[in-house]
Design a protein around this motif. Structure first.
Motif, short mmCIF file in Angstrom:
data_model
loop_
_atom_site.label_atom_id
_atom_site.label_comp_id
_atom_site.label_asym_id
_atom_site.label_seq_id
_atom_site.Cartn_x
_atom_site.Cartn_y
_atom_site.Cartn_z
N GLU A 20 -119.96 -26.96 35.92
CA GLU A 20 -118.85 -27.88 36.16
C GLU A 20 -118.65 -28.69 34.90
O GLU A 20 -119.60 -29.24 34.33
CB GLU A 20 -119.16 -28.79 37.35
CG GLU A 20 -119.17 -27.98 38.64
CD GLU A 20 -119.34 -28.83 39.89
OE1 GLU A 20 -119.06 -30.05 39.83
OE2 GLU A 20 -119.78 -28.26 40.89
N LEU A 21 -117.40 -28.73 34.45
CA LEU A 21 -117.09 -29.45 33.22
C LEU A 21 -116.01 -30.48 33.52
O LEU A 21 -115.08 -30.21 34.30
CB LEU A 21 -116.55 -28.50 32.15
CG LEU A 21 -117.48 -27.37 31.70
CD1 LEU A 21 -116.73 -26.41 30.79
CD2 LEU A 21 -118.69 -27.94 30.97
N GLN A 22 -116.13 -31.62 32.89
CA GLN A 22 -115.07 -32.64 33.03
C GLN A 22 -114.70 -33.11 31.63
O GLN A 22 -115.56 -33.56 30.86
CB GLN A 22 -115.58 -33.80 33.86
CG GLN A 22 -114.50 -34.84 34.10
CD GLN A 22 -115.05 -36.05 34.84
OE1 GLN A 22 -115.93 -35.93 35.68
NE2 GLN A 22 -114.52 -37.22 34.50
N PHE A 23 -113.42 -32.97 31.30
CA PHE A 23 -112.94 -33.38 29.97
C PHE A 23 -112.08 -34.63 30.09
O PHE A 23 -111.13 -34.65 30.88
CB PHE A 23 -112.07 -32.28 29.34
CG PHE A 23 -112.84 -31.06 28.93
CD1 PHE A 23 -113.19 -30.10 29.86
CD2 PHE A 23 -113.22 -30.87 27.61
CE1 PHE A 23 -113.91 -28.96 29.48
CE2 PHE A 23 -113.93 -29.74 27.22
CZ PHE A 23 -114.28 -28.78 28.16
N THR A 24 -112.40 -35.66 29.33
CA THR A 24 -111.49 -36.80 29.18
C THR A 24 -110.99 -36.73 27.75
O THR A 24 -111.74 -36.98 26.80
CB THR A 24 -112.22 -38.12 29.46
OG1 THR A 24 -112.90 -37.99 30.72
CG2 THR A 24 -111.25 -39.28 29.54
N LEU A 25 -109.72 -36.32 27.62
CA LEU A 25 -109.22 -35.96 26.30
C LEU A 25 -108.78 -37.17 25.48
O LEU A 25 -108.10 -38.06 25.99
CB LEU A 25 -108.05 -34.98 26.43
CG LEU A 25 -108.39 -33.63 27.07
CD1 LEU A 25 -107.13 -32.79 27.26
CD2 LEU A 25 -109.41 -32.87 26.22
N ALA A 26 -109.18 -37.18 24.23
CA ALA A 26 -108.70 -38.17 23.26
C ALA A 26 -108.91 -37.54 21.88
O ALA A 26 -109.92 -36.85 21.68
CB ALA A 26 -109.48 -39.47 23.37
N MET A 142 -123.56 -15.29 32.13
CA MET A 142 -122.25 -15.32 32.79
C MET A 142 -122.31 -16.25 34.00
O MET A 142 -123.29 -16.23 34.74
CB MET A 142 -121.84 -13.92 33.24
CG MET A 142 -121.74 -12.92 32.10
SD MET A 142 -121.44 -11.24 32.65
CE MET A 142 -119.68 -11.25 33.01
N ALA A 143 -121.25 -17.03 34.19
CA ALA A 143 -121.26 -17.98 35.31
C ALA A 143 -119.84 -18.32 35.73
O ALA A 143 -118.92 -18.27 34.92
CB ALA A 143 -121.98 -19.26 34.87
N PRO A 144 -119.65 -18.70 37.02
CA PRO A 144 -118.35 -19.24 37.43
C PRO A 144 -118.21 -20.68 36.91
O PRO A 144 -119.20 -21.41 36.85
CB PRO A 144 -118.42 -19.21 38.97
CG PRO A 144 -119.88 -19.12 39.30
CD PRO A 144 -120.60 -18.54 38.12
N PHE A 145 -116.97 -21.06 36.57
CA PHE A 145 -116.71 -22.38 35.98
C PHE A 145 -115.75 -23.19 36.87
O PHE A 145 -114.76 -22.65 37.35
CB PHE A 145 -116.03 -22.25 34.61
CG PHE A 145 -116.96 -21.94 33.46
CD1 PHE A 145 -117.75 -20.81 33.45
CD2 PHE A 145 -116.99 -22.78 32.35
CE1 PHE A 145 -118.58 -20.52 32.36
CE2 PHE A 145 -117.81 -22.51 31.26
CZ PHE A 145 -118.61 -21.37 31.27
N LYS A 146 -116.06 -24.51 37.01
CA LYS A 146 -115.08 -25.45 37.58
C LYS A 146 -114.78 -26.47 36.49
O LYS A 146 -115.72 -26.98 35.84
CB LYS A 146 -115.67 -26.18 38.78
CG LYS A 146 -115.69 -25.34 40.02
CD LYS A 146 -116.10 -26.15 41.23
CE LYS A 146 -116.02 -25.26 42.47
NZ LYS A 146 -116.91 -25.70 43.54
N VAL A 147 -113.52 -26.77 36.31
CA VAL A 147 -113.14 -27.64 35.19
C VAL A 147 -112.19 -28.73 35.68
O VAL A 147 -111.22 -28.45 36.42
CB VAL A 147 -112.44 -26.80 34.08
CG1 VAL A 147 -111.96 -27.70 32.94
CG2 VAL A 147 -113.40 -25.75 33.53
N ARG A 148 -112.46 -29.98 35.28
CA ARG A 148 -111.53 -31.07 35.55
C ARG A 148 -111.08 -31.61 34.19
O ARG A 148 -111.89 -31.87 33.29
CB ARG A 148 -112.22 -32.18 36.34
CG ARG A 148 -111.31 -33.38 36.62
CD ARG A 148 -112.06 -34.46 37.40
NE ARG A 148 -111.30 -35.70 37.42
CZ ARG A 148 -110.40 -36.01 38.35
NH1 ARG A 148 -110.15 -35.18 39.35
NH2 ARG A 148 -109.74 -37.16 38.29
N ILE A 149 -109.74 -31.73 34.03
CA ILE A 149 -109.19 -32.24 32.77
C ILE A 149 -108.49 -33.55 33.05
O ILE A 149 -107.67 -33.63 33.99
CB ILE A 149 -108.17 -31.25 32.15
CG1 ILE A 149 -108.76 -29.84 32.09
CG2 ILE A 149 -107.73 -31.70 30.76
CD1 ILE A 149 -107.73 -28.76 31.77
#
Ligand code: HT7
Ligand code: ZN
Length: 852
Positions: A20-26, A142-149
């Motif tokens: 699980e990845l969470q990106f807070t973009l700047a 290899m893995a399934p990914f969940k991503v929050r942007i």
């Protein structure tokens, strides 16, 4: 730098069950939070026993916090990653969490997460994910990914299907296990050109091509190519798309052509955007091929990926083979085959003959980015083609079905690939495997004799030593041959001879006369045929061969022979050759695209390669002068036929990019290039003035530049297109590519001094710096100016974008062909680059391989 070796492969200590990845973009302070569920790899007894450390890759990351199962970790990262000692790992599965900060705005290498004109995007192949967060950045994990942007930008994309979104955020879920190199994220103010596709099992797929505002009307062709690719993969390979959405994003700053990230392909905008006014026929064909290539990777690359980067050809060779078949089906197999062979010889044969030669599956590397080569891609595709030829179409399809069934969801090897063919066909492929492990292009010497109705072909194969491989045992070579009667009838239709020994003879009985052999039909193997052939025999095959490739090849052989004699003996162009070309030009039964290819003379670099192989020291200046003389002689000799063809091939009505219309334009353009040598540029000026499409405009402009004219047209082109970067790239290239040898370096230098020479943009950099290497006589000018110019720019680009600098450095790889003065000048530049402090691993590996 450390050398990585295939022989030292070890499986990963831990596998990943989910990410699980969470990106807070700047721009300067992007936060990446990761939660990765690990478990010990059952294939690693030390990990199961709890004695294996966990090594995570990570580069240029500021670590804020890391924890295992909620306990904060004390471990500090080093320059390339983070080691968590076995003692700090729980016995079974565990959760690793990290928070890191990265600065996409300062990422000029365009690898990892970077920014392009206000948009965030990623490029993770081969090893870019480690610049995003700590992870086992290797394809066999290899893995399934969940991503929050999280970002204020309106469009937020990642792999898989969208599972939620709101103001300032979006969440994506990719259920298909994938390696980190297929991860992608895009955020920007983008607009979509959308469509739909229904798969054969009824899945409704939303298709989107995301571009910057204003580019939406240049997406239709790419979208059409995508739908045709989806259908073709179902019909031809039984492969269906597996998500509810397929997104493509066009990016202006990109190191290569495109990237097959799962469900979110990212493309260099050059290979998506096209309209008749801005793109040439070749651009349209390339867009079709690259869209198909990236789409086909969904199965050959994504669902089944590579165990390690040595296996790169497993996905690239196969996917190139698939995209070539697709383009052949969409257009013309004969024309496509000739074009592919031209590219193979120009790029891969050249690579194989020099210091950068390496096997289709290399055994070691320092920087994997340096191995995205013509050998891995194009020769990798030829190897698949040979396999198919040897086992037959039906067995090939059976083997592929087995491959998809057996290895779906896995990271596979070339051994796995070959085993599938062995199991499906019962064949032993031990010898065939040499095509993967041995570098170098085999030379195939052919002699023959005929007595009492029996014709015998004697074949002998030899491969010269390549770096690190002095011995070259014989390979299995499929040699497709046909025999023609002296009256032009075919007496033996194509038969594939399977050569397995260093020397072998094949007999054909029951003939009524000595036949004319047509050898290596369809270019059935990537080898160099050596056979003493008379001009008459070549002319006969050019006129009568039933195999279109061999027919073209006969004309090619004639042209080379004529040019070799013009260069080495000062001979005049052979009248027989001029007549033969004229006959092809006038033969309306032939496809115009085929005729255009036959009219195209071997390039100057091809001639240098040919002369060198024949034991001469090529002089690029002389090759240029004599080739120009041949062009003029053809123009004078065939003036009438060229004029007639030029008129006859005019395509009425609005522009369409289909192969039929493009073929006519290609033939008309070839005729124009010759006519311009004798009409002072009159026809080209008219064509430029009336052209309503980029193909005809560029044909005219190129022809004018080739005779030292075109200044007014260049100015009007610039005035019209100055705000369109992709079109202006062409304008930059033209002035270097078509410069006279004495002007080439000066033109290039002047272009780089313009304010719109945005050298940090790879397309613009390549438009000038790549073009100088493609102007053979200009690049090898005896002053050494162009060598210095290229070296200066490589040294300048390397600290910012090592990948692109390293790729372009390969222009120096042919140094050993030339005279002592040129060799010295090139070696001086290689030494100067090598001595540059802080050189990247990419460029230093390339330079040291070329220096030997
Ligand atoms: N698989 C991709 C190869 C690739 C790449 C693409 C874009 C930028 C950097 C890259 N490094 C490697 C492209 C392909 O073969 O489909
Ligand atoms: Zn590819």
């Amino acid at each position: 730098p450390r050398t990585i070796r295939l022989a030292e492969y070890t499986p990963p200590s831990h596998l990943v069950e989910g990410v699980e990845l969470q990106f807070t973009l700047a721009p300067r302070t992007t936060r990446v939070r990761s939660a990765i569920r690990f478990r010990p790899n059952p294939a690693r007894p030390d990990a199961v026993a709890g004695t294996a450390d966990l090594r995570l890759d990570g580069e240029a990351l500021t670590l804020i916090r890391a924890a295992i199962d909620g306990t904060v970790l004390a471990a500090a990262p080093d320059a390339t990653g983070l080691t968590i000692p076995a003692a700090a790992l729980p016995a079974g599965p565990f959760l690793f969490e990290a928070e890191v900060e990265i600065a996409p705005e300062t990422n000029t290498a365009l690898e990892g997460l970077y920014m392009s004109k206000g948009m965030y995007c990623t490029q993770c192949e081969a090893e870019g994910f480690r610049k995003i967060t700590f992870y086992p950045d290797r394809p066999d994990v290899m893995a399934p990914f969940k991503v929050r942007i999280e970002s204020d930008l309106p469009v937020l994309l990642s792999n898989g299907d969208a599972v939620g979104q709101g103001p300032g955020w979006a969440e994506w879920h990719d259920p298909w296990p994938k390696p980190a190199y297929l991860f992608a994220l895009v955020a920007g103010d983008l607009v979509a050109h959308s469509d739909r596709f229904t798969t054969r099992s009824g899945r409704e797929v939303a298709l989107n091509i995301w571009v910057r505002r204003g580019d939406e009307d240049r997406c239709a062709y790419a979208m059409d190519a995508l739908k045709r690719s989806m259908k073709w993969d179902e019909d031809t390979y039984g492969r269906e798309y597996d998500l509810d959405v397929f997104n493509i994003v066009a990016v202006d700053d990109f190191n290569m052509g495109a990237m097959e990230n799962k469900g979110l392909n990212i493309f260099n905008s050059k290979y998506v955007l096209a309209s008749p006014e801005t793109a040439t026929d070749d651009d349209f064909a390339r867009i079709e091929a690259i869209i198909a290539h990236e789409y086909f990777h969904n199965w050959t690359g994504n669902r089944i990926t590579c165990r390690d980067w040595f296996q790169l050809c497993l996905k690239e060779g196969l996917t190139v083979f698939r995209d070539q078949s697709f383009s052949g089906d969409m257009r013309s197999h004969a024309v496509k085959r000739i074009e592919d062979v031209l590219t193979l010889r120009a790029r891969q044969f050249r690579e194989d003959a020099g210091p950068l030669a390496h096997p289709v599956r290399p055994a070691s590397y320092q920087e994997i980015n340096n191995f995205y080569t013509a050998t891995v891609y194009e020769k990798g595709a030829e190897v698949i083609g040979m396999l198919k030829r040897l086992v037959g179409d039906e067995a090939y399809r059976r083997a592929l079905d087995l491959y998809f069934e057996r290895h779906d969801g896995e990271a596979a090897t070339i051994e796995d690939w070959l085993k599938v063919f062995e199991d499906a066909t019962g064949r032993d492929l031990t010898q065939f495997k040499r095509w993967y492990t041995d570098a170098g292009t085999p030379h195939l010497r052919v002699t023959d004799d005929y007595r009492d109705g029996t014709y015998v072909l004697h074949l002998e194969q030899q491969t010269l030593p390549t770096p690190g491989q002095p011995e070259k045992p014989p390979r299995v070579i499929p040699v497709a041959v046909g025999l023609l009667n002296p009256n032009g009838d075919e007496v033996l239709p194509t038969r594939v001879l399977e050569m397995t020994e260093a020397r072998q003879s094949f007999s054909f009985e029951g003939l009524s006369a000595r036949p004319v052999p047509s050898i290596l039909r369809g270019f059935s193997a990537p080898v160099i045929v050596e056979r003493e052939t008379s001009a008459e025999e070549r002319a006969f095959l050019l006129a009568h061969d039933t195999d279109p490739f061999s027919r073209w090849e006969a004309g090619r052989g004639l042209a080379k022979e004529v040019l070799v004699r013009m260069v080495t003996e000062g001979a005049d162009p052979a009248p027989g050759f001029l007549e033969g070309l004229g006959a092809i030009l006038r033969d309306d039964s032939l496809d115009p695209a085929f005729r255009a290819l036959t009219l195209r003379l071997p390039s100057e670099d091809d001639m240098a390669q040919t002369l060198h192989a024949a034991g001469h020291v090529p002089d690029p200046t002389r090759i240029h002068v004599r080739r120009e003389a041949l062009i003029e002689a053809i123009a004078r000799h065939l003036a009438g036929a060229l004029g007639a063809t030029y008129s006859a091939m005019s395509v009425p009505g609005p522009y369409t990019p289909d192969a039929g219309a493009a073929g006519k334009r290609a033939l008309r353009g070839a005729a124009l290039a010759y006519l311009t040598r004798i009409d002072g540029g009159a026809a080209a000026k008219v064509q430029y003035g009336v052209a309503d499409n980029m193909t005809e405009a560029l044909q005219a402009l190129s022809a004018l530049l080739d005779i030292g004219q075109g200044a007014a047209e260049l100015a009007s082109f610039e005035a019209r297109w100055r705000d369109d970067a992709l079109v202006m790239d062409k304008w930059f290239t033209l002035q270097v590519l078509h410069a006279a040898p004495d002007d080439c370096a000066a033109n290039a230098r002047a272009l780089t001094e313009r304010s719109d020479f945005d050298w940090k943009n790879p397309n613009r950099f390549r438009s000038v710096i790549g073009a100088i290497a493609a102007n053979a006589a200009g690049f090898h000018h005896p002053s050494g100016d162009s060598y210095r110019f290229l070296a200066d720019w490589l040294i300048r680009l390397d600290p910012l974008n090592p990948q692109t600098a390293a790729r372009l450095s390969a222009a120096f790889d042919s140094w050993a062909r030339y005279d002592a003065d040129r060799q010295g000048l090139i070696r001086d530049q290689l030494a100067r680059i090598a001595a540059t402090p802080g050189l990247s691993r990419d460029l230093s590996e390339m330079i040291s391989r070329m220096r030997g």
